[in-house]
Design a protein around this motif. Structure first.
Motif, mmCIF file in Angstrom:
data_model
loop_
_atom_site.group_PDB
_atom_site.id
_atom_site.type_symbol
_atom_site.label_atom_id
_atom_site.label_comp_id
_atom_site.label_asym_id
_atom_site.label_seq_id
_atom_site.Cartn_x
_atom_site.Cartn_y
_atom_site.Cartn_z
ATOM 1 N N ALA A 147 -12.087 12.180 0.749
ATOM 2 C CA ALA A 147 -11.985 13.621 0.406
ATOM 3 C C ALA A 147 -10.786 13.826 -0.173
ATOM 4 N N ILE A 148 -9.755 13.524 0.279
ATOM 5 C CA ILE A 148 -8.365 13.845 -0.362
ATOM 6 C C ILE A 148 -8.439 13.258 -1.662
ATOM 7 N N LYS A 149 -8.796 12.145 -1.704
ATOM 8 C CA LYS A 149 -8.597 11.391 -3.207
ATOM 9 C C LYS A 149 -9.566 12.278 -4.024
ATOM 10 N N ALA A 150 -10.415 12.532 -3.806
ATOM 11 C CA ALA A 150 -11.537 13.477 -4.479
ATOM 12 C C ALA A 150 -11.045 14.791 -5.002
ATOM 13 N N LYS A 151 -10.013 15.163 -4.348
ATOM 14 C CA LYS A 151 -9.268 16.362 -4.781
ATOM 15 C C LYS A 151 -8.182 16.046 -5.806
ATOM 16 N N GLY A 152 -7.853 14.700 -6.006
ATOM 17 C CA GLY A 152 -6.888 14.059 -6.882
ATOM 18 C C GLY A 152 -5.663 14.161 -6.124
ATOM 19 N N ALA A 153 -5.800 14.267 -4.835
ATOM 20 C CA ALA A 153 -4.161 14.355 -3.992
ATOM 21 C C ALA A 153 -4.292 12.718 -3.404
ATOM 22 N N GLY A 154 -2.882 12.211 -2.844
ATOM 23 C CA GLY A 154 -2.780 11.170 -2.339
ATOM 24 C C GLY A 154 -2.558 11.435 -1.020
ATOM 25 N N PHE A 155 -2.439 10.414 -0.060
ATOM 26 C CA PHE A 155 -2.163 10.232 1.461
ATOM 27 C C PHE A 155 -1.068 9.465 1.713
ATOM 28 N N ARG A 156 -0.215 9.920 2.647
ATOM 29 C CA ARG A 156 0.644 9.276 3.217
ATOM 30 C C ARG A 156 1.157 9.387 4.661
ATOM 31 N N SER A 157 1.344 8.111 5.161
ATOM 32 C CA SER A 157 1.572 8.147 6.607
ATOM 33 C C SER A 157 2.800 7.596 6.942
ATOM 34 N N LEU A 158 3.792 8.417 7.717
ATOM 35 C CA LEU A 158 5.383 8.001 7.752
ATOM 36 C C LEU A 158 5.239 7.074 8.719
ATOM 37 N N ALA A 159 4.790 6.903 10.051
ATOM 38 C CA ALA A 159 4.978 5.775 10.649
ATOM 39 C C ALA A 159 4.580 4.496 10.478
ATOM 40 N N GLU A 160 3.336 4.321 9.801
ATOM 41 C CA GLU A 160 2.987 3.123 9.110
ATOM 42 C C GLU A 160 3.469 2.754 7.648
ATOM 43 N N ASP A 161 4.154 3.793 6.994
ATOM 44 C CA ASP A 161 4.741 3.494 5.606
ATOM 45 C C ASP A 161 3.821 3.431 4.530
ATOM 46 N N ILE A 162 2.633 4.017 4.644
ATOM 47 C CA ILE A 162 1.371 4.009 3.827
ATOM 48 C C ILE A 162 1.482 5.022 2.763
ATOM 49 N N ASP A 163 1.243 4.832 1.552
ATOM 50 C CA ASP A 163 1.241 5.926 0.399
ATOM 51 C C ASP A 163 0.231 5.285 -0.331
ATOM 52 N N THR A 164 -0.988 5.966 -0.599
ATOM 53 C CA THR A 164 -2.291 5.669 -1.193
ATOM 54 C C THR A 164 -1.997 6.128 -2.689
ATOM 55 N N THR A 165 -0.661 6.689 -2.973
ATOM 56 C CA THR A 165 -0.588 6.954 -4.286
ATOM 57 C C THR A 165 -0.339 5.767 -5.031
ATOM 58 N N THR A 166 0.047 4.536 -4.364
ATOM 59 C CA THR A 166 0.370 3.336 -4.997
ATOM 60 C C THR A 166 -0.739 2.305 -4.797
ATOM 61 N N PRO A 167 -0.925 1.135 -5.471
ATOM 62 C CA PRO A 167 -1.894 0.474 -5.408
ATOM 63 C C PRO A 167 -1.816 -0.429 -3.880
ATOM 64 N N ALA A 168 -0.175 -0.819 -3.643
ATOM 65 C CA ALA A 168 0.041 -1.632 -2.639
ATOM 66 C C ALA A 168 -0.196 -0.816 -1.268
ATOM 67 N N GLY A 169 -0.001 0.374 -1.528
ATOM 68 C CA GLY A 169 -0.120 1.470 -0.358
ATOM 69 C C GLY A 169 -1.558 1.482 0.009
ATOM 70 N N ARG A 170 -2.586 1.557 -0.918
ATOM 71 C CA ARG A 170 -3.975 1.696 -0.957
ATOM 72 C C ARG A 170 -4.471 0.379 -0.094
ATOM 73 N N LEU A 171 -3.824 -0.854 -0.379
ATOM 74 C CA LEU A 171 -4.268 -1.947 0.215
ATOM 75 C C LEU A 171 -3.695 -2.120 1.571
ATOM 76 N N ILE A 172 -2.423 -1.802 1.779
ATOM 77 C CA ILE A 172 -1.922 -1.664 3.325
ATOM 78 C C ILE A 172 -2.661 -0.772 4.120
ATOM 79 N N PHE A 173 -3.016 0.373 3.597
ATOM 80 C CA PHE A 173 -3.779 1.551 4.100
ATOM 81 C C PHE A 173 -5.337 0.888 4.685
ATOM 82 N N HIS A 174 -6.050 0.268 3.953
ATOM 83 C CA HIS A 174 -7.271 -0.657 4.038
ATOM 84 C C HIS A 174 -6.909 -1.523 5.217
ATOM 85 N N VAL A 175 -5.799 -2.376 5.272
ATOM 86 C CA VAL A 175 -5.549 -3.498 6.117
ATOM 87 C C VAL A 175 -5.407 -2.922 7.525
#
Length: 179
Positions: A79-107
């Motif tokens: 839903a966040i992505k559908a709005k054109g926004a990205g997602f970032r989690s500080l503790a897990e250092d995940i940032d879905t605005t990058t391809p590597a961040g999206r991969l780490i997020f799903h893992v």
């Protein structure tokens, strides 16, 4: 714009540590809910997603603040992505605005879901093993079988009110009804 989301499960819990971390991460606006993560209806999360615009990044301190299950987490991030926004989690250092961040997020999300399912499976196995050994889980009965017979006798033969019987046995009316 960086938008923060904080959540605690109960009114007694404090949001300060999360809001401080989100502010330090550059959040210009913070949306906060005091409600269980398992609850699908979270008003501030809904406002946050509605408020998000293309290029915004939604930040949480830990991704379990956003959702309790993989399915819900993926749905919210979608839903966040559908709005054109990205997602970032500080503790897990995940940032879905990058391809590597999206991969780490799903893992990470898959591992968390796997661990919750394993805990549930181990709990079920333990309960099944205890039952096979004759153990019954739960609270012991409030009344003995002999007391239950007396409760029925008092109600049927003496016509006593359930409230009176409950008072005599020092149990709730609900317990007497169950008997």
């Amino acid at each position: 714009m960086i938008l923060g989301y904080a959540r605690v499960s109960t009114d007694e819990q404090n949001l300060d540590a999360q809001t401080d971390a989100l502010t330090a991460a550059g959040a210009e606006r913070i949306f906060a809910d005091k409600i269980s993560g398992a609850t699908r209806e979270r008003p501030e999360l809904a406002k946050l997603i509605d408020h998000a615009r293309g290029g915004d990044v939604i930040v949480v301190t830990k991704y379990d603040r956003l959702a309790r299950s993989l399915h819900d987490l993926l749905e919210i991030v979608e839903a966040i992505k559908a709005k054109g926004a990205g997602f970032r989690s500080l503790a897990e250092d995940i940032d879905t605005t990058t391809p590597a961040g999206r991969l780490i997020f799903h893992v990470f999300a898959s591992i968390a879901q796997f661990e919750r399912e394993r805990i549930s499976e181990r709990t079920r196995e333990g309960l099944d093993a205890a039952r096979r050994r004759g153990r019954v889980g739960g609270r012991p009965p409030a009344l003995t079988p002999a007391q239950a017979i007396e409760v029925r006798r008092m109600r049927d033969e003496e016509g006593r009110h359930l409230t009176e019987i409950a008072h005599l046995f020092k149990v709730s009316v609900k317990t007497i009804r169950r008997v």
